[in-house]
Design a protein around this motif. Structure first.
Motif, PDB file in Angstrom:
ATOM      1  N   ARG A 105      14.075  11.741  -1.837  1.00 10.74           N
ATOM      2  CA  ARG A 105      13.060  10.922  -1.188  1.00 10.74           C
ATOM      3  C   ARG A 105      11.762  11.702  -1.012  1.00 10.74           C
TER       4      ARG A 105
ATOM      5  N   TYR B 216      18.236   7.062   6.260  1.00 14.63           N
ATOM      6  CA  TYR B 216      19.289   6.237   5.665  1.00 14.63           C
ATOM      7  C   TYR B 216      20.471   6.247   6.627  1.00 14.63           C
TER       8      TYR B 216
ATOM      9  N   LYS C 150       8.203  10.703  -2.664  1.00 14.91           N
ATOM     10  CA  LYS C 150       7.097  10.286  -1.807  1.00 14.91           C
ATOM     11  C   LYS C 150       5.870  11.181  -1.931  1.00 14.91           C
TER      12      LYS C 150
ATOM     13  N   TYR D 105      19.904  13.539  -0.960  1.00 12.10           N
ATOM     14  CA  TYR D 105      19.179  12.274  -0.873  1.00 12.10           C
ATOM     15  C   TYR D 105      17.807  12.492  -0.227  1.00 12.10           C
TER      16      TYR D 105
END
Length: 234
Positions: free
Chosen positions: A148, A87, A152, A144
């Motif tokens: 993720r 990101y 995932k 963050y």
């Protein structure tokens, strides 16, 4: 129309890279591995003395991923094979006195790779869910990255980055449990994995145990580790 409102000169924007490195590590032999990441102690202001993610400025002559890999190697001696852009973080006040936009990568490394890290006074591994107050907005960046990763791991081959080329279903389940921080039912996990096209039985068994040797599996090479989008396939 003449606008007489005085305009403040905009601060120049600089680019930097940071990397969140995840590994499964145990403090002592025989203990269950947990999710850890290495942090680097800052030796200059701002935030001198605080821990931070490995990273730094981008050389105008290098690409983003190359810059991320260079800073990783320089600060931690790690050179992960799995490196993915995560990101961009660019809040105006994230860096005191400067406007810095950080392109953040994340890397996943196996336990034996993690042992190569240059641990010392200014580089240390921390539990991913028990971090101190970090420099800049790096706590938010790690949060963050954890979100993720945990999203995932349940639908992609991302757990492969923590394993060797072959593995048992118990080893694969241990990775999922360490990442998700919860126990998984072994029978349900086995049924789910054996019905998935993501893994393939090798026909071999793990040797060296006293009991019935477990089967070895590998990931299906026809299934991508993660979906990196159309740019990665062009």
């Amino acid at each position: 129309m003449d606008d007489s409102t005085p305009q403040r000169d905009a601060a120049p924007v600089s680019l930097a890279v940071s990397t969140v490195i995840f590994a499964l590590k145990a403090d002592n032999e025989g203990e269950a591995a947990s999710l850890r990441l290495p942090l680097v102690r800052r030796i200059r202001e701002p935030f001198a003395g605080r821990w931070a993610l490995p990273g730094g400025p981008i050389d105008p002559s290098e690409g983003l991923e190359r810059a991320a890999g260079r800073h990783l190697l320089d600060t931690t001696a790690l050179s992960p094979t799995y490196l993915e852009q995560l990101y961009a973080f660019g809040e105006i006040e994230r860096s005191p006195g400067d406007r810095v936009v950080s392109i953040v990568y994340w890397a996943l490394v196996r336990s034996e790779e993690a042992q190569l890290a240059a641990v010392g006074e200014n580089v240390r591994w921390f539990p991913a869910d028990e971090l101190p107050l970090l420099a800049f907005d790096h706590n938010a960046i790690v949060d963050y990255a954890l979100w993720r990763l945990r999203t995932k791991v349940e639908y992609s081959r991302i757990a492969h980055a923590f394993l060797g080329e072959t593995f048992t279903l118990a080893e694969l389940r241990n990775v999922h449990e360490a990442v998700l921080r919860r126990a998984l039912d072994p029978a349900n996990f086995r049924r789910q994995m054996e019905s998935s096209p993501a893994i393939i039985a090798t026909g071999e068994h793990l040797s060296g145990g006293r009991h019935r040797p477990p089967k070895l599996y590998r990931y299906n090479g026809a299934v991508e580790l993660t979906d990196r989008g159309p740019l990665a396939r062009s």
